[in-house]
Design a protein around this motif. Structure first.
Motif, PDB file in Angstrom:
ATOM      1  N   GLU A  42       0.910  -1.417  -0.137  1.00 32.47           N
ATOM      2  CA  GLU A  42      -0.076  -0.151   0.006  1.00 32.47           C
ATOM      3  C   GLU A  42       0.980   1.358  -0.148  1.00 32.47           C
ATOM      4  O   GLU A  42       0.333   2.230  -0.385  1.00 32.47           O
ATOM      5  N   LYS A  43       1.851   1.296   0.444  1.00 31.35           N
ATOM      6  CA  LYS A  43       3.054   2.214   0.520  1.00 31.35           C
ATOM      7  C   LYS A  43       3.869   2.635  -0.880  1.00 31.35           C
ATOM      8  O   LYS A  43       4.517   3.386  -1.019  1.00 31.35           O
ATOM      9  N   SER A  44       3.556   1.659  -1.896  1.00 30.88           N
ATOM     10  CA  SER A  44       4.430   1.699  -3.310  1.00 30.88           C
ATOM     11  C   SER A  44       3.715   2.733  -4.105  1.00 30.88           C
ATOM     12  O   SER A  44       2.707   3.376  -4.096  1.00 30.88           O
ATOM     13  N   LEU A  45       4.803   2.832  -5.051  1.00 35.95           N
ATOM     14  CA  LEU A  45       4.504   4.055  -6.065  1.00 35.95           C
ATOM     15  C   LEU A  45       3.334   3.616  -6.917  1.00 35.95           C
ATOM     16  O   LEU A  45       2.393   4.345  -6.985  1.00 35.95           O
ATOM     17  N   THR A  46       3.131   2.304  -7.386  1.00 34.58           N
ATOM     18  CA  THR A  46       2.387   1.724  -8.148  1.00 34.58           C
ATOM     19  C   THR A  46       0.857   1.884  -7.604  1.00 34.58           C
ATOM     20  O   THR A  46      -0.160   2.471  -8.100  1.00 34.58           O
ATOM     21  N   PHE A  47       0.637   1.685  -6.115  1.00 39.39           N
ATOM     22  CA  PHE A  47      -0.482   1.668  -5.701  1.00 39.39           C
ATOM     23  C   PHE A  47      -0.958   3.117  -5.339  1.00 39.39           C
ATOM     24  O   PHE A  47      -2.267   3.483  -5.306  1.00 39.39           O
ATOM     25  N   PHE A  48       0.013   4.268  -5.094  1.00 37.92           N
ATOM     26  CA  PHE A  48       0.026   5.445  -4.930  1.00 37.92           C
ATOM     27  C   PHE A  48      -0.740   5.821  -6.341  1.00 37.92           C
ATOM     28  O   PHE A  48      -2.025   6.661  -6.328  1.00 37.92           O
ATOM     29  N   ALA A  49      -0.446   5.435  -7.451  1.00 34.50           N
ATOM     30  CA  ALA A  49      -1.094   5.552  -8.707  1.00 34.50           C
ATOM     31  C   ALA A  49      -2.538   5.314  -8.976  1.00 34.50           C
ATOM     32  O   ALA A  49      -3.591   5.660  -9.339  1.00 34.50           O
ATOM     33  N   VAL A  50      -2.640   3.704  -8.545  1.00 30.40           N
ATOM     34  CA  VAL A  50      -3.858   3.116  -8.521  1.00 30.40           C
ATOM     35  C   VAL A  50      -4.892   3.666  -7.438  1.00 30.40           C
ATOM     36  O   VAL A  50      -6.079   4.145  -8.000  1.00 30.40           O
ATOM     37  N   ARG A  51      -4.620   4.129  -6.412  1.00 25.88           N
ATOM     38  CA  ARG A  51      -5.500   5.097  -5.646  1.00 25.88           C
ATOM     39  C   ARG A  51      -5.780   6.297  -6.147  1.00 25.88           C
ATOM     40  O   ARG A  51      -6.940   6.936  -5.556  1.00 25.88           O
ATOM     41  N   ASN A  52      -5.153   6.761  -6.989  1.00 27.14           N
ATOM     42  CA  ASN A  52      -5.459   8.151  -7.705  1.00 27.14           C
ATOM     43  C   ASN A  52      -5.995   7.837  -9.016  1.00 27.14           C
ATOM     44  O   ASN A  52      -5.934   8.903 -10.113  1.00 27.14           O
ATOM     45  N   GLN A  53      -6.599   6.838  -9.237  1.00 26.72           N
ATOM     46  CA  GLN A  53      -7.057   6.414 -10.527  1.00 26.72           C
ATOM     47  C   GLN A  53      -6.379   6.651 -11.894  1.00 26.72           C
ATOM     48  O   GLN A  53      -6.834   6.767 -12.828  1.00 26.72           O
ATOM     49  N   LYS A  54      -4.913   6.248 -11.653  1.00 25.05           N
ATOM     50  CA  LYS A  54      -4.218   6.250 -12.873  1.00 25.05           C
ATOM     51  C   LYS A  54      -3.583   4.547 -12.914  1.00 25.05           C
ATOM     52  O   LYS A  54      -3.234   3.844 -11.879  1.00 25.05           O
ATOM     53  N   GLY A  55      -3.698   4.149 -14.041  1.00 26.77           N
ATOM     54  CA  GLY A  55      -3.489   2.960 -14.319  1.00 26.77           C
ATOM     55  C   GLY A  55      -1.893   2.566 -14.199  1.00 26.77           C
ATOM     56  O   GLY A  55      -1.136   3.673 -14.705  1.00 26.77           O
ATOM     57  N   ALA A  56      -1.504   1.624 -13.528  1.00 28.50           N
ATOM     58  CA  ALA A  56       0.044   1.535 -13.184  1.00 28.50           C
ATOM     59  C   ALA A  56       0.223  -0.076 -13.177  1.00 28.50           C
ATOM     60  O   ALA A  56      -0.535  -0.797 -12.563  1.00 28.50           O
ATOM     61  N   LEU A  57       1.485  -0.315 -13.583  1.00 30.49           N
ATOM     62  CA  LEU A  57       1.936  -1.830 -13.451  1.00 30.49           C
ATOM     63  C   LEU A  57       3.424  -1.593 -13.070  1.00 30.49           C
ATOM     64  O   LEU A  57       4.203  -0.662 -13.436  1.00 30.49           O
ATOM     65  N   ALA A  58       4.037  -2.622 -12.555  1.00 36.87           N
ATOM     66  CA  ALA A  58       5.374  -2.801 -12.596  1.00 36.87           C
ATOM     67  C   ALA A  58       6.090  -4.171 -13.003  1.00 36.87           C
ATOM     68  O   ALA A  58       5.351  -4.975 -13.266  1.00 36.87           O
ATOM     69  N   ASN A  59       7.284  -4.019 -13.397  1.00 42.63           N
ATOM     70  CA  ASN A  59       7.800  -5.146 -13.951  1.00 42.63           C
ATOM     71  C   ASN A  59       9.015  -5.519 -13.314  1.00 42.63           C
ATOM     72  O   ASN A  59       9.783  -4.627 -13.029  1.00 42.63           O
ATOM     73  N   GLU A  60       9.244  -6.574 -13.295  1.00 38.51           N
ATOM     74  CA  GLU A  60      10.557  -7.170 -12.307  1.00 38.51           C
ATOM     75  C   GLU A  60      11.589  -7.945 -13.276  1.00 38.51           C
ATOM     76  O   GLU A  60      10.886  -9.116 -13.905  1.00 38.51           O
ATOM     77  N   ALA A  61      12.785  -7.913 -13.520  1.00 40.90           N
ATOM     78  CA  ALA A  61      13.456  -8.552 -14.020  1.00 40.90           C
ATOM     79  C   ALA A  61      14.417  -9.414 -13.085  1.00 40.90           C
ATOM     80  O   ALA A  61      14.455  -8.891 -11.887  1.00 40.90           O
TER      81      ALA A  61
END
Length: 434
Positions: A201-220
Motif C-alpha cells: 500500500e506504500k508503493s508507487l504503483t498503488f499510489f497511482a492506482v489510488r488516484n485512478q491512474k493505471g499502473a503496473l510494475a515489471n520485475e527482471a
C-alpha cells in the motif's frame, strides 16, 4: 564520437542535500494517444531498470503518443550502489514526514504521476529469483519477485486505462515470445494490494492506482546478468507501449549481445564543464592532479551521452560513476575555470586542425600544439632542459610520453592542458590509434 546532447541534472535538493532526478519527455507528431510514464532506479541496487531506461532514451523514438521517462529516480542511491540511502523509497507513497530527506523527491514525483497528461505508469524493478505461483524450488516460488509482471488488482474502475490484468497478460505474452530460456518465462503476480498487502500500500504503483491512474510494475530477475535484465525490461516496455497504442521504433536489433555492447559503450563520454571531455570506458582507477573548478560536486557541471553518470565525494577525491560502476577517481587540482572554451590549432599527423578546448582527438603518429596566447602543458611530456615552460610547438609521438601519465589502461590517451594566466582554459584528450 557521439555528440554530447544529454544534460545531467546534478542539482541538489535544498531540503535534503540529495541529488534530484531527470524527467525526459519524448513526444511525437501524433500526441493524441496514451501518454505513458516510465520509471526506473527507485532502488539504487537494481541496475536493470535504470540501465534499460538509459538505453531507451538513446535508441528509441516515439512515433505516436508520448512517453515521459524518469531513468534515475533515486540517483543518490544509484551512485552509492545502495538500495536506499534514506530507506526504501518505494515505501514512501502513503504517508511521509516532511522531515524525511527524500520528501521533496517524493512530492515532485507525485505531482508528475498525477499530471493531467499522464495516462499510465510503468515501473521497472529487479527482483530475486523467479516468481512462480506454486513452490518449485528455493529460487522458483511464490515469495520470489524476478521475471514477473505485477498488478495491484485486476481492474481499476473509472480509470482511462484500467484493465490491469489484460495489460499484464499482453505484456507477458509479448515478453515470453522472445524469452531466452523456459526458466526466464514471465508470470503475472497479483499482489491484491488493497485486500492483502499492507506493505505494498506504500508503493508507487498503488499510489497511482489510488488516484485512478493505471499502473503496473515489471520485475527482471537479479539472478540474470545485467544485459539480460535490461533485455527483459525493454521487452516489457515495448509490450506495454504496444498494448496501449503508443507507436515507436528502435535503431537496433534487440538482443542481449547488442545490449551488452550498448552498456559498455566505447563512444560514451562525459563532459566536466564545457572545458573537459573524458571517455567513460577504459580509464585508469585514478587520475592525479586533475583540474576541477571545485571540490564540491554540486559546483561541478556534468553532462553526458548517458543519464546515469554522476560524481561522489571520497575523502579528498571525487569519484566519477556510471550507474553502479566506478569510472575513475579524480584527485582534484582546484583552479578557476574560464567561462567558455576557445579553439587552438594543432598539427595532427602533419595536418593542421582547429580544435575546440574540451575535445577528444585521435592521432596516428604525432601531434604538435601550435603557439597561441595560452600556456600548454602536455601531461607526460617534458622537453629536455625546458621543464615548466609552455610545451607548444613540440612534435610529440607516443614514444615521447611517459606511460604512467596516461589516463587509460591501454596507455594511449593523454591530457593536454591549457592555461590563461592563473586560469584553467581547457583540456584536450589525445588518443593514439593502434
Amino acid at each position: 564520437m557521439k555528440k554530447i546532447l544529454l544534460y545531467i541534472g546534478m542539482c541538489l535538493l535544498l531540503s535534503a542535500n540529495i541529488l534530484d532526478f531527470d524527467l525526459v519527455k519524448m513526444p511525437s507528431q501524433k500526441e493524441d494517444s496514451p501518454r505513458v510514464l516510465l520509471i526506473g532506479g527507485i532502488q539504487g541496487d537494481e541496475p536493470g531498470g535504470f540501465n534499460a531506461l538509459n538505453l531507451f532514451l538513446q535508441h528509441y523514438k516515439i512515433l505516436k503518443g508520448e512517453v515521459w521517462v524518469i531513468p534515475n529516480l533515486n540517483r543518490h542511491s544509484i551512485l552509492r550502489n545502495h538500495r536506499g540511502i534514506y530507506g526504501d523509497m518505494n515505501r514512501k507513497f502513503k504517508t511521509l514526514s516532511k522531515n524525511d530527506p527524500e520528501y521533496s523527491i517524493i512530492e515532485r514525483l507525485k505531482s508528475i504521476v498525477l499530471h493531467d497528461k499522464i495516462d499510465f505508469i510503468f515501473h521497472l524493478h529487479d527482483g530475486s529469483g523467479f516468481y512462480r505461483e506454486t513452490y518449485i524450488s528455493k529460487e522458483l516460488n511464490p515469495s520470489r519477485w524476478g521475471n514477473c509482471s505485477i498488478i495491484d488488482q485486476e481492474k481499476l474502475k473509472g480509470a482511462k486505462y484500467g484493465n490491469l490484468l489484460e495489460y499484464s497478460q499482453s505484456i507477458v505474452k509479448y515478453v515470453n515470445a522472445s524469452a531466452l530460456k523456459d526458466l526466464h518465462l514471465y508470470h503475472i503476480r497479483n499482489t491484491h494490494t488493497a485486500k492483502e498487502d499492507k506493505e505494498m500500500e506504500k508503493s508507487l504503483t498503488f499510489f497511482a492506482v489510488r488516484n485512478q491512474k493505471g499502473a503496473l510494475a515489471n520485475e527482471a530477475s537479479k539472478n540474470l546478468p545485467l544485459n539480460e535484465r535490461v533485455y527483459y525490461h525493454l521487452l516489457a516496455v515495448e509490450g506495454i507501449l504496444k498494448t496501449l497504442g503508443v507507436e515507436f521504433k528502435r535503431d537496433f536489433k534487440l538482443t542481449p549481445r547488442k545490449i551488452l555492447e550498448f552498456i559498455n559503450d566505447s563512444e560514451a563520454v562525459v563532459q566536466i564543464t564545457p572545458l573537459i571531455t573524458l571517455p567513460v570506458m577504459g580509464l585508469k582507477k585514478s587520475i592525479a592532479f586533475f583540474p576541477l573548478p571545485s571540490k564540491e560536486i554540486a559546483q561541478i557541471p556534468l553532462s553526458s551521452t548517458h543519464y546515469i553518470m554522476g560524481l561522489l565525494p571520497k575523502n579528498q577525491d571525487i569519484v566519477l560513476k556510471y550507474g553502479n560502476k566506478i569510472v575513475t577517481q579524480l584527485s582534484p587540482f582546484v583552479i578557476e575555470f574560464e567561462k567558455s572554451a576557445q579553439k587552438v590549432q594543432i598539427q595532427v599527423d602533419h595536418r593542421v586542425e582547429e580544435v575546440r578546448l574540451g575535445s577528444i582527438i585521435k592521432v596516428k603518429k604525432s601531434f604538435k600544439v601550435l603557439p597561441s596566447n595560452l600556456r600548454v602543458n602536455v601531461i607526460g611530456f617534458t622537453p629536455k632542459g625546458r621543464a615548466g615552460v609552455s610545451e607548444a610547438n613540440y612534435e610529440i609521438s607516443l614514444a615521447n610520453l611517459i606511460k604512467k601519465y596516461s589516463i587509460d589502461t591501454k596507455e594511449r590517451q593523454y591530457r593536454i592542458e591549457f592555461y590563461n594566466g592563473r586560469k584553467f582554459a581547457g583540456m584536450i584528450i589525445v588518443e593514439f590509434e593502434k
